[in-house]
Design a protein around this motif. Structure first.
Motif, short mmCIF file in Angstrom:
data_model
loop_
_atom_site.label_atom_id
_atom_site.label_comp_id
_atom_site.label_asym_id
_atom_site.label_seq_id
_atom_site.Cartn_x
_atom_site.Cartn_y
_atom_site.Cartn_z
N MET A 1 -9.39 1.50 10.73
CA MET A 1 -8.53 2.47 10.06
C MET A 1 -8.73 2.36 8.55
N ILE A 2 -8.89 3.52 7.91
CA ILE A 2 -9.03 3.60 6.46
C ILE A 2 -7.81 4.32 5.91
N ILE A 3 -7.20 3.76 4.87
CA ILE A 3 -6.09 4.43 4.19
C ILE A 3 -6.39 4.45 2.70
N LYS A 4 -6.44 5.66 2.16
CA LYS A 4 -6.63 5.85 0.73
C LYS A 4 -5.33 6.37 0.12
N TYR A 5 -5.10 6.00 -1.12
CA TYR A 5 -3.84 6.34 -1.79
C TYR A 5 -4.12 7.17 -3.03
N VAL A 6 -3.38 8.25 -3.20
CA VAL A 6 -3.46 9.07 -4.40
C VAL A 6 -2.05 9.24 -4.95
N TYR A 7 -1.84 8.78 -6.18
CA TYR A 7 -0.54 8.98 -6.83
C TYR A 7 -0.52 10.34 -7.50
N ILE A 8 0.54 11.10 -7.26
CA ILE A 8 0.65 12.45 -7.80
C ILE A 8 1.78 12.48 -8.82
N PRO A 9 1.45 12.54 -10.11
CA PRO A 9 2.47 12.49 -11.15
C PRO A 9 3.51 13.60 -11.05
N ASN A 10 3.09 14.79 -10.64
CA ASN A 10 4.02 15.90 -10.49
C ASN A 10 4.88 15.67 -9.26
N GLY A 11 6.03 15.06 -9.47
CA GLY A 11 6.91 14.70 -8.36
C GLY A 11 6.92 13.23 -8.06
N TYR A 12 6.04 12.49 -8.74
CA TYR A 12 5.96 11.03 -8.52
C TYR A 12 5.77 10.72 -7.03
N THR A 13 4.91 11.49 -6.42
CA THR A 13 4.75 11.44 -4.97
C THR A 13 3.52 10.62 -4.57
N ASN A 14 3.64 9.93 -3.45
CA ASN A 14 2.52 9.21 -2.86
C ASN A 14 1.85 10.09 -1.82
N CYS A 15 0.57 10.36 -2.02
CA CYS A 15 -0.25 11.06 -1.04
C CYS A 15 -1.21 10.05 -0.42
N TYR A 16 -1.45 10.19 0.87
CA TYR A 16 -2.34 9.26 1.56
C TYR A 16 -3.42 10.02 2.30
N ILE A 17 -4.56 9.40 2.41
CA ILE A 17 -5.63 9.91 3.26
C ILE A 17 -5.85 8.88 4.37
N LEU A 18 -5.60 9.29 5.58
CA LEU A 18 -5.76 8.43 6.75
C LEU A 18 -7.06 8.81 7.44
N ALA A 19 -7.93 7.83 7.68
CA ALA A 19 -9.23 8.14 8.28
C ALA A 19 -9.61 7.11 9.33
N ASP A 20 -10.36 7.59 10.30
CA ASP A 20 -10.92 6.74 11.35
C ASP A 20 -12.24 6.18 10.84
N GLU A 21 -12.31 4.88 10.76
CA GLU A 21 -13.50 4.24 10.19
C GLU A 21 -14.76 4.57 10.97
N LYS A 22 -14.64 4.75 12.28
CA LYS A 22 -15.81 4.99 13.12
C LYS A 22 -16.35 6.40 12.97
N THR A 23 -15.46 7.39 13.05
CA THR A 23 -15.90 8.79 13.06
C THR A 23 -15.81 9.46 11.69
N LYS A 24 -15.08 8.85 10.76
CA LYS A 24 -14.82 9.41 9.42
C LYS A 24 -13.89 10.62 9.46
N ALA A 25 -13.32 10.93 10.64
CA ALA A 25 -12.30 11.97 10.71
C ALA A 25 -11.11 11.54 9.88
N ALA A 26 -10.49 12.50 9.17
CA ALA A 26 -9.42 12.16 8.25
C ALA A 26 -8.30 13.19 8.27
N ALA A 27 -7.10 12.74 7.92
CA ALA A 27 -5.96 13.62 7.70
C ALA A 27 -5.37 13.30 6.34
N ILE A 28 -4.97 14.32 5.63
CA ILE A 28 -4.33 14.16 4.33
C ILE A 28 -2.82 14.26 4.53
#
Length: 202
Positions: A1-28
């Motif tokens: 499992m891959i989890i990437k983090y993006v901080y979004i200043p507009n709203g001080y919101t945490n955005c994440y990218i969740l991905a399957d390490e094997k297939t590289k399929a991802a959800a934002i």
């Protein structure tokens, strides 16, 4: 499992990218804004974006959806029906149509990863927590030693306390990745979060 983090200043919101390490399929998860940075991270890691997951429909969690749809054609956007179809400044979800509705207990695959939907209302009527392996994406339900507000339309303190109790009673420990503020763990929140402690006593 891959989890990437993006901080979004507009709203001080945490955005994440969740991905399957094997297939590289991802959800934002919860793209509130700052889409170029999200796209750059996807491109850098050669991920295959398959979906957008929304923990709830507030503007600071959905603001990047339209631009992402232009980039990643025909990807589904998942949202709970209680938050879908709204047309307010706080919750502009009618503009997201069409959305794919998910409900409590649904399981959505991201490659070979199973993402389970836990309906955790309180901050909004359609708030959900997403469970994947040992990680909980809690949106604005559970924060580090705090919780989401319940004074917005659709919010409910009673519902939030029930949702916190449900999360607190999950077996074992989880990494907690909230919609705002710092990362934490369920065990830490069981010990230090006054709202979660109160919910578990009730």
């Amino acid at each position: 499992m891959i989890i990437k983090y993006v901080y979004i200043p507009n709203g001080y919101t945490n955005c994440y990218i969740l991905a399957d390490e094997k297939t590289k399929a991802a959800a934002i998860i919860d793209p509130g804004d700052d889409v170029p940075e999200i796209m750059e991270m996807v491109k850098k890691d050669k991920l295959d974006v398959r979906a957008i997951f929304l923990t709830h429909g507030h503007y600071d969690h959905v603001g990047g959806v339209a631009a992402l749809r232009k980039k990643y054609k025909d990807i589904p956007v998942y949202l709970h029906p209680e938050d879908a179809g709204k047309d307010t400044e706080l919750m502009p979800t009618r503009a997201l149509a069409p959305v794919t509705l998910w409900r409590d207990g649904d399981v959505v695959m991201v490659g070979e990863l199973q993402v389970e939907v836990l309906h955790t209302p309180g901050h909004s009527a359609g708030s959900v927590t997403l469970r994947c392996q040992d990680v909980l994406f809690t949106g604005d339900t559970l924060f580090t030693q705090s919780v989401g507000r319940t004074d917005f339309p659709g919010g409910s303190q009673e519902a939030l306390m029930a949702s916190l109790k449900r999360l607190g009673e999950l077996e074992g420990d989880y990494q907690v990745l909230p919609g705002h503020d710092t990362f934490t763990s369920l065990d830490q929140e069981r010990q230090w979060n006054p709202y979660l402690k109160q919910a578990l006593k009730g």
